[in-house]
Design an enzyme around this catalytic site. Structure first.
Site, PDB file in Angstrom:
ATOM      1  N   LYS A  80      -9.701  -2.660  -0.583  1.00 55.24           N
ATOM      2  CA  LYS A  80      -9.923  -1.272  -0.889  1.00 55.24           C
ATOM      3  C   LYS A  80     -11.024  -0.866  -2.122  1.00 55.24           C
ATOM      4  O   LYS A  80     -10.419  -1.885  -3.092  1.00 55.24           O
ATOM      5  CB  LYS A  80      -8.009  -1.366  -1.210  1.00 55.24           C
ATOM      6  N   SER A 155      -1.399   4.039   2.220  1.00 54.02           N
ATOM      7  CA  SER A 155      -3.277   4.776   1.552  1.00 54.02           C
ATOM      8  C   SER A 155      -3.984   3.327   2.115  1.00 54.02           C
ATOM      9  O   SER A 155      -5.369   3.924   2.015  1.00 54.02           O
ATOM     10  CB  SER A 155      -3.137   5.309   0.528  1.00 54.02           C
ATOM     11  N   SER A 179       1.984   1.651   0.344  1.00 53.88           N
ATOM     12  CA  SER A 179       0.295   2.009   1.038  1.00 53.88           C
ATOM     13  C   SER A 179       0.160   0.115   2.021  1.00 53.88           C
ATOM     14  O   SER A 179      -0.824   0.743   2.299  1.00 53.88           O
ATOM     15  CB  SER A 179      -0.250   2.055   0.010  1.00 53.88           C
TER      16      SER A 179
HETATM   17  N1  GLN Z   1       2.913   7.540   1.081  1.00 50.35           N
HETATM   18  C1  GLN Z   1       3.031   7.307  -0.522  1.00 50.35           C
HETATM   19  C2  GLN Z   1       1.808   7.801  -1.727  1.00 50.35           C
HETATM   20  O1  GLN Z   1       2.304   8.907  -0.737  1.00 50.35           O
HETATM   21  C3  GLN Z   1       2.419   5.579  -0.859  1.00 50.35           C
HETATM   22  C4  GLN Z   1       1.147   5.610  -0.671  1.00 50.35           C
HETATM   23  C5  GLN Z   1       0.898   4.504  -1.881  1.00 50.35           C
HETATM   24  O2  GLN Z   1       1.666   3.376  -1.724  1.00 50.35           O
HETATM   25  N2  GLN Z   1      -0.276   4.348  -2.521  1.00 50.35           N
HETATM   26  O3  GLN Z   1       2.255   8.615  -2.315  1.00 50.35           O
END
Ligand code: GLN
Length: 486
Positions: A80, A155, A179
């Protein structure tokens, strides 16, 4: 079967027996990326030349018979793009880091390199890991390999799309509120968010430091265990890295789950759950019953506060973490007559809309006068959520729920409704607030062929239970072996 269709464990075996050379393997994945990524858009940066050189080097060592300790020798993977890689551009999918080439490497990248794994490139994500669909990237939209009109989740959406489409054998993502699990569920993959502190965050671009944890995104739980062995462990450079003795995650790949107690909460699914996700949840419960598990009814009274508490804590920490991006020390600079103006202009042009929203929300919650009302209140409720979770889990071994309330959304479907996306994090954020482990695994398909994942979570440090249960499930089902037609 082509090498790019194989799991990391299958590749490891084929390389070990010399059925395949590392060069064959890497070539197969590079060809696949060249063919498929124009439809998927997962890779932001590729490093094919270095990958081929590494493959040749590992083949040479193997021929001399010296390479067998290299645990992941020749296995291609992606990272990532919020994981720092020395001399390889790392952007966190943000314009403010568009041309940033780091001078050092993250702990996970160092470990993977010394295990012999071969980096193919950096993959797309929501900007600074803020989002659940990958649509918040500054560099285009990643497509779901199961349906190109849908999001891959987020994400770590680039990670999941790349693994699902056979454009790497596994990927490393980060999980602050779901994420790695969310995109794994949308892309028919298995992903683990380990106990907080298990994998060093050294070199992970921080979103919300008390919630962030790095985790593997893989085709099955056997690959998750293989990769965990390489990336976990104590690291002095991360003060929250835990000193627990090094575990062999592959030793948990056993089927002895008879009598295991699995908690479910029917109250949770009465509200707002997609019909097909509900059906698959019930089928999964039945499958675990068939496998000899005891199903226990649980209820989390505090669960309803998890999303608001998560967004207050995450945005507050993000507003502080992202203060370092000022266009002065690193990143893209927009020069103006004064320093203040330069910072303002660099941040205004560098950050995307969602990141700005969250910085503003977090700054507000941390401001004098509001700190007690919002932030410190959120921390208190966070503790109550932990207590409630631990109490509930004391009655069983694992907690089973859907990973997401819905299958993958259409691209753009949620553009006008960010609040419903936040609320869809209901099942994943608790593991981050409590620092406990949780994994998503393939559990079925909707009538339109969209994958649906379920989540198993446990008490702190009990990855062994999660891995055993998913291993047994995967030994007795075949959802995880289905590949998209792309
Ligand atoms: N959907 C969550 C957010 O927008 C989780 C994001 C993540 O785990 N990086 O914060």
């Amino acid at each position: 079967m082509q090498p790019y269709e194989m799991t990391a464990n299958q590749l490891k075996q084929a390389i070990k027996t010399r059925e395949l050379s590392c060069v064959d393997v890497v070539n197969s994945f590079i060809d696949r990326i060249c063919g498929a990524d124009k439809h998927i858009n997962a890779y932001l940066t590729t490093c094919f030349e270095a990958a081929m050189n590494n493959a040749k080097m590992h083949d040479d060592i193997t021929v001399k018979g010296e390479d067998m300790n290299n645990y992941l020798a020749g296995i291609p993977y992606s990272l990532k793009d919020n994981i720092i890689t020395k001399d390889i551009k790392t952007t966190a999918s943000s314009k403010i880091l568009e041309n940033f080439v780091p001078p050092y490497s993250a702990h996970v990248y160092e470990n993977l390199t010394s295990s012999g794994a071969i980096l193919l490139g950096k993959v797309d994500m929501d900007e600074f890991a803020m989002g659940s669909t990958c649509e918040n990237s500054s560099f285009g939209t990643v497509k779901n390999p199961y349906d190109l009109s849908r999001v891959p989740g987020g994400s770590s959406g680039g990670s999941a799309a790349a693994v699902a489409a056979g454009m790497c054998a596994f990927s490393i993502g980060s999980d602050t509120g779901g994420s790695v699990r969310n995109p794994a569920s949308y892309c028919n993959l298995t992903a683990l968010k380990p106990t907080y502190g298990t994998v060093s965050r050294y070199g992970l671009i921080a979103y919300a430091s008390s919630l962030d944890q790095i985790g593997p995104v893989c085709r099955d739980i056997e690959d998750v265990a293989l990769v965990m062995n390489v990336i976990s462990g104590k690291d002095e450079r991360d003060s929250t890295s835990t000193a627990s003795p090094h575990k062999d995650y592959t030793s948990y790949l056993t089927e002895d789950i008879k009598g295991m107690k699995i908690g479910i909460d029917m109250n949770l699914i009465e509200t707002g759950l997609d019909k097909e996700v509900r059906r698959i949840y019930l089928e999964t419960i039945n499958k675990f019953k068939e496998l000899g598990c005891e199903i226990v009814d649980l209820s989390f009274d505090m669960q309803k506060y998890a999303v608001p508490v998560y967004y207050l804590v995450a945005c507050s920490e993000a507003s502080s973490n992202l203060a370092r991006f000022d266009g002065i020390r690193y990143g893209t600079r927009h020069t103006a007559p004064t320093v203040e103006e330069t910072i303002r202009l660099s941040r205004t042009n560098g950050f995307g809309k969602e990141v700005k929203n969250r910085i503003m929300l977090g700054t507000y919650a941390l401001s004098a006068g509001y700190y007690d009302k919002y932030y410190s209140q959120a921390l208190k409720v966070r503790r109550l959520i932990s207590e409630d979770y631990n109490n509930a889990l004391s009655e069983c071994d694992l907690y089973l729920c859907p990973t997401n309330p819905d299958p993958a959304y259409k691209i753009g479907e949620k553009n006008d409704d960010p609040m419903s996306l936040y609320l869809a994090d209901i099942f994943t954020v608790t593991a981050n607030l409590t620092g406990t482990p949780a994994a998503s695994f393939p559990a079925g398909f909707t009538s339109d062929g969209l994958p649906v994942g379920m989540q198993l979570s446990a008490m702190s440090q009990r990855e062994d239970l999660i891995i055993k249960a998913i291993y047994s499930f995967q030994k007795n089902t075949s959802y995880h072996t289905v590949r998209p037609e792309i």
